[in-house]
Design an enzyme around this catalytic site. Structure first.
Site, PDB file in Angstrom:
ATOM      1  N   THR A  11       0.849  -1.205   0.000  1.00 27.88           N
ATOM      2  CA  THR A  11       0.000   0.000   0.000  1.00 27.88           C
ATOM      3  C   THR A  11       0.884   1.254   0.000  1.00 27.88           C
ATOM      4  O   THR A  11       2.038   1.215   0.423  1.00 27.88           O
ATOM      5  CB  THR A  11      -0.956   0.032   1.223  1.00 27.88           C
ATOM      6  OG1 THR A  11      -0.171   0.209   2.415  1.00 27.88           O
ATOM      7  CG2 THR A  11      -1.790  -1.225   1.329  1.00 27.88           C
ATOM      8  N   TYR A 166      -1.362  11.185  15.504  1.00 31.17           N
ATOM      9  CA  TYR A 166      -0.476  10.427  14.606  1.00 31.17           C
ATOM     10  C   TYR A 166       0.324   9.393  15.417  1.00 31.17           C
ATOM     11  O   TYR A 166       0.413   8.223  15.049  1.00 31.17           O
ATOM     12  CB  TYR A 166       0.463  11.390  13.863  1.00 31.17           C
ATOM     13  CG  TYR A 166       1.471  10.690  12.985  1.00 31.17           C
ATOM     14  CD1 TYR A 166       1.077  10.116  11.779  1.00 31.17           C
ATOM     15  CD2 TYR A 166       2.813  10.575  13.354  1.00 31.17           C
ATOM     16  CE1 TYR A 166       2.004   9.448  10.966  1.00 31.17           C
ATOM     17  CE2 TYR A 166       3.738   9.923  12.558  1.00 31.17           C
ATOM     18  CZ  TYR A 166       3.335   9.362  11.361  1.00 31.17           C
ATOM     19  OH  TYR A 166       4.237   8.701  10.564  1.00 31.17           O
TER      20      TYR A 166
HETATM   21  N1  LIG Z   1       8.374  10.153   6.147  1.00 37.08           N
HETATM   22  C1  LIG Z   1       8.799   9.838   7.352  1.00 37.08           C
HETATM   23  O1  LIG Z   1       9.729  10.485   7.926  1.00 37.08           O
HETATM   24  C2  LIG Z   1       8.170   8.712   8.107  1.00 37.08           C
HETATM   25  C3  LIG Z   1       8.656   8.408   9.388  1.00 37.08           C
HETATM   26  C4  LIG Z   1       8.090   7.363  10.082  1.00 37.08           C
HETATM   27  C5  LIG Z   1       7.072   6.631   9.519  1.00 37.08           C
HETATM   28  N2  LIG Z   1       6.589   6.955   8.266  1.00 37.08           N
HETATM   29  C6  LIG Z   1       5.501   6.147   7.716  1.00 37.08           C
HETATM   30  O2  LIG Z   1       5.862   5.737   6.409  1.00 37.08           O
HETATM   31  C7  LIG Z   1       4.679   5.435   5.664  1.00 37.08           C
HETATM   32  C8  LIG Z   1       4.770   6.037   4.264  1.00 37.08           C
HETATM   33  O3  LIG Z   1       4.731   7.448   4.398  1.00 37.08           O
HETATM   34  P1  LIG Z   1       5.538   8.450   3.461  1.00 37.08           P
HETATM   35  O4  LIG Z   1       6.457   9.203   4.362  1.00 37.08           O
HETATM   36  O5  LIG Z   1       6.095   7.751   2.290  1.00 37.08           O
HETATM   37  O6  LIG Z   1       4.361   9.457   3.062  1.00 37.08           O
HETATM   38  P2  LIG Z   1       3.785   9.954   1.647  1.00 37.08           P
HETATM   39  O7  LIG Z   1       4.877  10.371   0.732  1.00 37.08           O
HETATM   40  O8  LIG Z   1       2.761  10.983   2.011  1.00 37.08           O
HETATM   41  O9  LIG Z   1       3.073   8.646   1.060  1.00 37.08           O
HETATM   42  C9  LIG Z   1       1.900   8.163   1.636  1.00 37.08           C
HETATM   43  C10 LIG Z   1       1.272   7.123   0.726  1.00 37.08           C
HETATM   44  O10 LIG Z   1       0.056   6.661   1.363  1.00 37.08           O
HETATM   45  C11 LIG Z   1      -1.010   6.783   0.430  1.00 37.08           C
HETATM   46  N3  LIG Z   1      -2.301   7.040   1.087  1.00 37.08           N
HETATM   47  C12 LIG Z   1      -2.600   8.005   1.973  1.00 37.08           C
HETATM   48  N4  LIG Z   1      -3.909   7.975   2.276  1.00 37.08           N
HETATM   49  C13 LIG Z   1      -4.446   6.964   1.554  1.00 37.08           C
HETATM   50  C14 LIG Z   1      -5.748   6.445   1.398  1.00 37.08           C
HETATM   51  N5  LIG Z   1      -6.787   6.971   2.049  1.00 37.08           N
HETATM   52  N6  LIG Z   1      -5.939   5.389   0.574  1.00 37.08           N
HETATM   53  C15 LIG Z   1      -4.899   4.858  -0.121  1.00 37.08           C
HETATM   54  N7  LIG Z   1      -3.647   5.314  -0.034  1.00 37.08           N
HETATM   55  C16 LIG Z   1      -3.420   6.364   0.786  1.00 37.08           C
HETATM   56  C17 LIG Z   1      -0.612   7.972  -0.432  1.00 37.08           C
HETATM   57  O11 LIG Z   1      -1.389   7.981  -1.618  1.00 37.08           O
HETATM   58  P3  LIG Z   1      -1.500   9.316  -2.562  1.00 37.08           P
HETATM   59  O12 LIG Z   1      -0.274   9.288  -3.430  1.00 37.08           O
HETATM   60  O13 LIG Z   1      -2.767   9.100  -3.299  1.00 37.08           O
HETATM   61  O14 LIG Z   1      -1.511  10.494  -1.641  1.00 37.08           O
HETATM   62  C18 LIG Z   1       0.862   7.688  -0.639  1.00 37.08           C
HETATM   63  O15 LIG Z   1       1.042   6.702  -1.630  1.00 37.08           O
HETATM   64  C19 LIG Z   1       3.509   5.962   6.512  1.00 37.08           C
HETATM   65  O16 LIG Z   1       2.888   4.884   7.167  1.00 37.08           O
HETATM   66  C20 LIG Z   1       4.179   6.879   7.515  1.00 37.08           C
HETATM   67  O17 LIG Z   1       3.457   6.979   8.715  1.00 37.08           O
HETATM   68  C21 LIG Z   1       7.128   7.971   7.556  1.00 37.08           C
END
Ligand SMILES: NC(=O)c1ccc[n+]([C@@H]2O[C@H](COP(=O)([O-])OP(=O)(O)OC[C@H]3O[C@@H](n4cnc5c(N)ncnc54)[C@H](OP(=O)(O)O)[C@@H]3O)[C@@H](O)[C@H]2O)c1
Length: 277
Positions: A11, A166
């Site tokens: 996902t 969060y």
């Molecule tokens: N970035 C960090 O520093 C960090 C740190 C710790 C943990 N995380 C975790 O890493 C994971 C990935 O996050 P990221 O940093 O890569 O963020 P991101 O760039 O915002 O990517 C989030 C992804 O989730 C999808 N998404 C969000 N809402 C959705 C929905 N309702 N239905 C289907 N898909 C949905 C988004 O789709 P769209 O493209 O359509 O928006 C996107 O593909 C998350 O679980 C986050 O909590 C991130």
């Protein structure tokens, strides 16, 4: 495990960490199923993955994780196309600054980050059992440390604070991982979770611009952020390892509140009520 030819559901591949994980996994010869909410974005991603990796086994399917109906429809379509699954990666996530609700009227951080993977995973357990030895990977965060679950107000209805909402959803990812790991151990399914690092992605788009731009100085690339996900999906080193929390490919100790088995049990029952599982 040898990962080529394995069926993987990932996902959140349309952006950030998930996007880089998708490229890395595709380049290893896996069959990738990508549930996405924005099909146009998904089509562009699919085209690019095929062009860059030469792997055309990329299956896009529509799924909005902010809707239980959409998750159920996705799971039911998936079951028609694939009778088994080897790896499920619950990576998609959001960080909402304001209190918003999902289609089902549930606070967005709790709904998309915890209840959605809870429901999706439970719906796909039979396919994971058929594909065993199989792996479930939940993307949590070090932010779980400031998010002890408040069972009196799990959705922040009385008092909402974005960071805490969060953090709680990410704490829930660990409680869920540990509880599920015990439940499916006998089926040959391992369940682990991870903190990917502080990664430069769109996750912070809805936060205060000062935090957003200041934070960029300390962030790692999405490619680096995807490494622990790919490690947990593919490495022989984690064969049989289950119920653990990883960062930088190493087992770490999560906070005491995320190791609270009574809270994990309570959360499981609460999540069952919410999702109707
Ligand atoms: N970035 C960090 O520093 C960090 C740190 C710790 C943990 N995380 C975790 O890493 C994971 C990935 O996050 P990221 O940093 O890569 O963020 P991101 O760039 O915002 O990517 C989030 C992804 O989730 C999808 N998404 C969000 N809402 C959705 C929905 N309702 N239905 C289907 N898909 C949905 C988004 O789709 P769209 O493209 O359509 O928006 C996107 O593909 C998350 O679980 C986050 O909590 C991130």
């Amino acid at each position: 495990m040898a990962i080529d030819g394995k069926i993987i559901v990932l996902t959140g591949a349309t952006s950030g960490i998930g996007e880089d994980a998708a490229f890395l996994l595709a380049s290893m010869g896996t069959l990738l199923v990508l549930p996405v909410r924005n099909m146009e974005k998904g089509e562009n991603l699919k085209r690019e993955i095929i062009e860059r990796t030469g792997n055309s086994n990329i299956h896009l399917m529509e799924c909005d994780l902010a809707s239980f109906t959409s998750i159920r429809n996705f799971a039911s379509d998936l079951k028609k196309r694939f009778n088994k699954l080897h790896v499920l990666i619950n990576n998609a996530g959001i960080w909402e600054r304001d209190r918003k609700e999902t289609v089902d009227g549930i606070e967005m951080n709790f709904g998309v980050n915890h209840l959605a993977p809870f429901l999706l995973t439970n719906l796909l357990l039979d396919e994971l059992r058929t594909g065993a030895p199989s792996r479930i990977i939940n993307v949590s965060s070090t932010a779980h440390r400031y998010g002890k679950i408040n069972f009196d107000d799990p959705e922040g209805k009385k008092r909402f604070c974005s960071i805490i909402a969060y953090g709680r959803s990410k704490n829930a990812n660990i409680l869920f991982t540990r509880r599920l790991a015990r439940m499916v151990e006998k089926d040959g399914i391992t369940v682990n979770c991870l903190h990917p690092g502080f990664v430069s992605t769109h996750l912070f788009d809805r936060l205060n611009p000062l935090i957003r731009y200041g934070g960029r100085l300390f962030m790692i690339s999405p490619h680096k952020g995807a490494e622990t996900i790919v490690y947990l999906a593919s490495s022989d080193e984690v064969e049989g390892v289950t119920g653990e929390y990883f960062a930088r490919k190493k087992i770490r100790k999560p906070s005491a509140s995320a190791r609270d088995d009574a809270a994990a049990e309570k959360l499981w029952e609460l999540s069952r009520k919410y999702t109707g599982i």
